[in-house]
Design a protein around this motif. Structure first.
Motif, PDB file in Angstrom:
ATOM      1  N   TRP A  11       0.973  -1.642  -0.481  1.00 36.70           N
ATOM      2  CA  TRP A  11       0.286  -0.097   0.044  1.00 36.70           C
ATOM      3  C   TRP A  11       0.963   1.269  -0.099  1.00 36.70           C
ATOM      4  O   TRP A  11       0.280   2.059   0.470  1.00 36.70           O
ATOM      5  N   ASN A  12       2.511   1.333  -0.165  1.00 34.05           N
ATOM      6  CA  ASN A  12       2.613   2.876  -0.169  1.00 34.05           C
ATOM      7  C   ASN A  12       3.150   3.210  -1.366  1.00 34.05           C
ATOM      8  O   ASN A  12       3.149   4.494  -0.952  1.00 34.05           O
TER       9      ASN A  12
ATOM     10  N   LYS B  31      -3.507  -7.579  -8.506  1.00 33.98           N
ATOM     11  CA  LYS B  31      -3.921  -6.781  -7.356  1.00 33.98           C
ATOM     12  C   LYS B  31      -3.455  -5.387  -5.773  1.00 33.98           C
ATOM     13  O   LYS B  31      -2.862  -6.266  -5.888  1.00 33.98           O
TER      14      LYS B  31
ATOM     15  N   THR C 223       4.044 -12.870   4.498  1.00 31.68           N
ATOM     16  CA  THR C 223       3.494 -13.010   3.168  1.00 31.68           C
ATOM     17  C   THR C 223       4.096 -13.766   1.808  1.00 31.68           C
ATOM     18  O   THR C 223       3.590 -14.722   1.068  1.00 31.68           O
TER      19      THR C 223
ATOM     20  N   GLU D 259       9.363  -8.619  -3.552  1.00 34.08           N
ATOM     21  CA  GLU D 259      10.490  -7.333  -3.198  1.00 34.08           C
ATOM     22  C   GLU D 259       8.974  -7.173  -1.781  1.00 34.08           C
ATOM     23  O   GLU D 259       8.113  -6.823  -1.912  1.00 34.08           O
TER      24      GLU D 259
ATOM     25  N   PHE E  12      16.730  -2.955  -8.259  1.00 32.29           N
ATOM     26  CA  PHE E  12      16.119  -2.724  -7.195  1.00 32.29           C
ATOM     27  C   PHE E  12      15.617  -4.329  -6.665  1.00 32.29           C
ATOM     28  O   PHE E  12      14.732  -4.910  -6.849  1.00 32.29           O
TER      29      PHE E  12
HETATM   30  P1  NAD Z   1       1.411  -7.266   2.800  1.00 33.54           P
HETATM   31  O1  NAD Z   1       1.983  -8.607   2.576  1.00 33.54           O
HETATM   32  O2  NAD Z   1      -0.070  -7.254   4.453  1.00 33.54           O
HETATM   33  O3  NAD Z   1       0.307  -7.217   1.599  1.00 33.54           O
HETATM   34  C1  NAD Z   1       0.762  -6.902   0.537  1.00 33.54           C
HETATM   35  C2  NAD Z   1       0.054  -8.387  -0.388  1.00 33.54           C
HETATM   36  O4  NAD Z   1      -0.080  -8.802  -0.344  1.00 33.54           O
HETATM   37  C3  NAD Z   1      -1.516  -7.172  -0.930  1.00 33.54           C
HETATM   38  O5  NAD Z   1      -2.306  -7.155  -1.741  1.00 33.54           O
HETATM   39  C4  NAD Z   1      -2.402  -8.636   0.041  1.00 33.54           C
HETATM   40  O6  NAD Z   1      -3.619  -8.148  -0.391  1.00 33.54           O
HETATM   41  C5  NAD Z   1      -1.907  -9.605  -0.361  1.00 33.54           C
HETATM   42  N1  NAD Z   1      -1.302 -10.898   0.152  1.00 33.54           N
HETATM   43  C6  NAD Z   1      -1.411 -10.709   1.708  1.00 33.54           C
HETATM   44  N2  NAD Z   1      -1.390 -11.809   2.199  1.00 33.54           N
HETATM   45  C7  NAD Z   1      -1.528 -12.816   0.927  1.00 33.54           C
HETATM   46  C8  NAD Z   1      -1.981 -14.641   0.671  1.00 33.54           C
HETATM   47  N3  NAD Z   1      -1.571 -14.756   1.091  1.00 33.54           N
HETATM   48  N4  NAD Z   1      -1.848 -14.601  -1.041  1.00 33.54           N
HETATM   49  C9  NAD Z   1      -1.582 -13.655  -2.097  1.00 33.54           C
HETATM   50  N5  NAD Z   1      -1.460 -11.964  -1.878  1.00 33.54           N
HETATM   51  C10 NAD Z   1      -1.756 -11.830  -0.189  1.00 33.54           C
HETATM   52  O7  NAD Z   1       2.164  -5.652   2.641  1.00 33.54           O
HETATM   53  P2  NAD Z   1       1.420  -4.402   2.835  1.00 33.54           P
HETATM   54  O8  NAD Z   1       1.193  -4.463   4.303  1.00 33.54           O
HETATM   55  O9  NAD Z   1       0.953  -4.354   2.153  1.00 33.54           O
HETATM   56  O10 NAD Z   1       3.013  -3.545   2.697  1.00 33.54           O
HETATM   57  C11 NAD Z   1       4.160  -3.480   4.052  1.00 33.54           C
HETATM   58  C12 NAD Z   1       5.470  -4.740   3.528  1.00 33.54           C
HETATM   59  O11 NAD Z   1       5.617  -4.713   2.111  1.00 33.54           O
HETATM   60  C13 NAD Z   1       6.697  -4.068   4.164  1.00 33.54           C
HETATM   61  O12 NAD Z   1       6.804  -5.359   5.322  1.00 33.54           O
HETATM   62  C14 NAD Z   1       7.365  -3.472   3.178  1.00 33.54           C
HETATM   63  O13 NAD Z   1       8.556  -3.483   3.430  1.00 33.54           O
HETATM   64  C15 NAD Z   1       6.815  -4.248   2.146  1.00 33.54           C
HETATM   65  N6  NAD Z   1       7.837  -3.615   0.663  1.00 33.54           N
HETATM   66  C16 NAD Z   1       7.927  -3.564   0.481  1.00 33.54           C
HETATM   67  C17 NAD Z   1       8.810  -3.304  -0.793  1.00 33.54           C
HETATM   68  C18 NAD Z   1       9.788  -3.985  -1.540  1.00 33.54           C
HETATM   69  O14 NAD Z   1      10.177  -3.147  -2.982  1.00 33.54           O
HETATM   70  N7  NAD Z   1      10.365  -4.332  -1.554  1.00 33.54           N
HETATM   71  C19 NAD Z   1       7.808  -2.435  -1.434  1.00 33.54           C
HETATM   72  C20 NAD Z   1       7.153  -2.097  -0.353  1.00 33.54           C
HETATM   73  C21 NAD Z   1       6.876  -2.366   0.461  1.00 33.54           C
END
Ligand code: NAD
Length: 483
Positions: free
Chosen positions: A151-152, A175, A231, A249, A446
């Protein structure tokens, strides 16, 4: 105020609604007000999206790379023309200040579409001479790719996944995070306005279970996830069951190492960029700031002064440079870490709680005298909480910086050139910075190592993760056989 989209999903070139799905409220972080509702995809919607992508991919892959690239570059131009409106939408979706979204979201998405659109026409194989015979290789698309976003950075993530996928001739079902469902729909709309054939890029809404349904579908060839490590582990395992390609990522707890000889003003600037941009909701943030003892007090003094200059307030006011957390839930998670920092004995330099106003605002927070075993030094917080740790020697700081399951980013501030390269070489991280922090141009790979991820986004590296190589041996003479 209603910022709602025309409908929840974008499939086969048009908006599609199915209100029998679970309603997902969209809340504006700066006020707590509901600004839209979308509906999670039902199995029928998921089916429609995957079928459409499967059919469209065949058409898209038959077009030349130059034709595909032209459409993508047209979409980049439209995104830039509409940057202001897209930035306002990004701010509604995430709560990030307009001052940031005007320069970091649709613009970054447009860069990605332009860059990969430019590469699309030059994705070729090799000719390998074998005497009179030869081998040639072909770079082929994978097929239907699923993108799942955090979501960021909802616009940027939608584009960073779409652009290399589409350049290689794949179709995508994306999604977005259920917390920020609005921006990806605009990306889909613009791609189709630019001439993308219907079905090549589809957006479906929903929580983890919709993501799960996409990841496990046999029609899907590749999954690219941006999200947390827990996740990532689930999605990677689900994709592995069918041997699908993945890009992961994920999260981080990255070290930013500041040596005694560093320029204090630049080091403080780097630490601010690496902890407080987007209210600290950035995966690559350098949240463990290791400061060598000789520079510690000067660093903390300037840091506290400059953090005190943050302009916290209405994200739509372009003078504001520090906005709310994306959601009430995320605010409460981060508040919990602030309390743990205090309880475990870290020294609070500034911040440490909520800002007294409506919306989900937290203060930019700095803890000093943090030790390696404290919770705030070990876990990803994903909010505006900087931990400052002391160190004495280069050898010591390398060992401590690497003592984590994560490996997304790392930064070094020093004026000693040899030390800068030596230390960066020894740090276990995928995306590194010397005398800078958090730059992410599309031209540079990246991604993370260790638990922070698999594969790379951006740059020519991303092409490898959205295509596969076929090799063809061509014999010119007769075939010899044993019998
Ligand atoms: P999250 O892991 O809770 O959710 C990410 C996505 O995965 C959402 O769209 C969610 O609906 C989906 N999801 C959740 N469970 C799933 C499943 N079992 N199967 C398939 N999809 C599923 O993360 P968040 O809270 O939305 O975002 C924050 C996290 O993302 C932080 O850990 C952050 O570091 C990471 N992030 C990483 C990068 C990168 O490029 N490395 C960039 C931005 C954010």
């Amino acid at each position: 105020m209603q910022i709602g989209p025309i409908a929840s999903h974008f499939i086969d070139g048009q908006y599609v609604e199915d209100k029998s799905g679970t309603p997902i409220p969209v809340i504006y972080a700066a006020s707590g007000e509901q600004i839209a509702t979308v509906y999670a995809a039902t199995p029928a919607i998921v089916e429609q999206a995957l079928e459409s992508a499967r059919k469209a991919q065949k058409i898209w892959a038959k077009m030349t790379g130059t034709e595909r690239g032209r459409i993508m570059r047209r979409a980049a131009d439209i995104m830039r023309e509409r940057n202001y409106d897209l930035s306002v939408l990004e701010t509604y979706d995430t709560g990030k200040p307009l001052q940031e979204t005007l320069v970091a979201d649709a613009t970054s998405g447009a860069d990605s579409l332009e860059y990969f659109g430019g590469l699309a026409g030059s994705l070729t194989g090799e000719h390998i001479p074998m005497g009179e015979d030869w081998v040639y290789t072909m770079r082929e698309p994978l097929g239907v790719c699923v993108g799942i976003g955090a979501w960021n950075y909802p616009t940027q993530i939608a584009c960073w996944k779409a652009a290399p996928a589409l350049a290689c001739g794949n179709a995508m079902v994306f999604k977005p995070s259920e917390t920020t469902p609005l921006c990806a729909l605009k990306v889909a709309e613009i791609l189709h306005e630019a001439g993308l054939p219907a079905g090549v890029y589809n957006v479906v809404q929903g929580m983890g279970e919709v993501g799960g349904a996409l990841v496990t579908d046999p029609r899907v060839d590749k999954v690219s996830l941006t999200g947390s490590v827990p996740t990532g582990k689930k999605v990677y395992a689900a994709a592995a069951a069918d041997m699908k390609h993945v890009t992961m990522e994920l999260g981080g707890k990255s070290p930013l190492v500041i040596f005694d000889d560093a320029d204090v003003e630049n080091a403080v600037g780097g630490a601010i960029n690496g902890n407080f941009y987007s209210s600290g909701q950035v995966c690559s943030n350098g949240t463990r700031v290791f400061v060598q003892k000789g520079i510690k007090e000067a660093f903390l003094k300037r840091l506290a002064e400059r953090v005190g200059n943050a302009v916290i307030g209405d994200p739509m006011d372009e003078a504001v440079n520090f906005g709310p957390m994306v959601s009430e839930n995320q605010m409460n998670i981060v508040l919990g870490y602030m309390e743990k920092g205090k309880a475990e004995g870290a020294r609070l330099i500034c911040g440490g709680g909520r800002v007294d106003k409506e919306g989900w605002y937290l203060e930019p927070t700095v803890f000093a005298d943090v030790t390696d075993d404290m919770t705030i030094a070990r876990e990803e917080i994903f909010g505006p909480v900087m931990s400052v740790l002391d160190f004495n020697t280069e050898e010591e700081v390398i060992a401590r910086a690497n003592d984590t399951e994560f490996g997304l980013s790392a930064g070094v501030f020093t004026n000693d050139l040899s030390r800068a390269h030596r230390v960066i070489g020894a740090l276990e991280a995928g995306s590194c910075f010397i005398n800078s922090y958090n730059d992410a141009p599309v031209e540079a790979p990246f991604g993370g190592v260790k638990a922070s991820g698999v594969g790379r986004e951006n740059s020519k590296e991303a092409i490898k993760h959205f295509s596969q190589v076929k090799s063809v041996y061509v014999r010119m003479g007769d075939v010899e056989a044993a019998f």
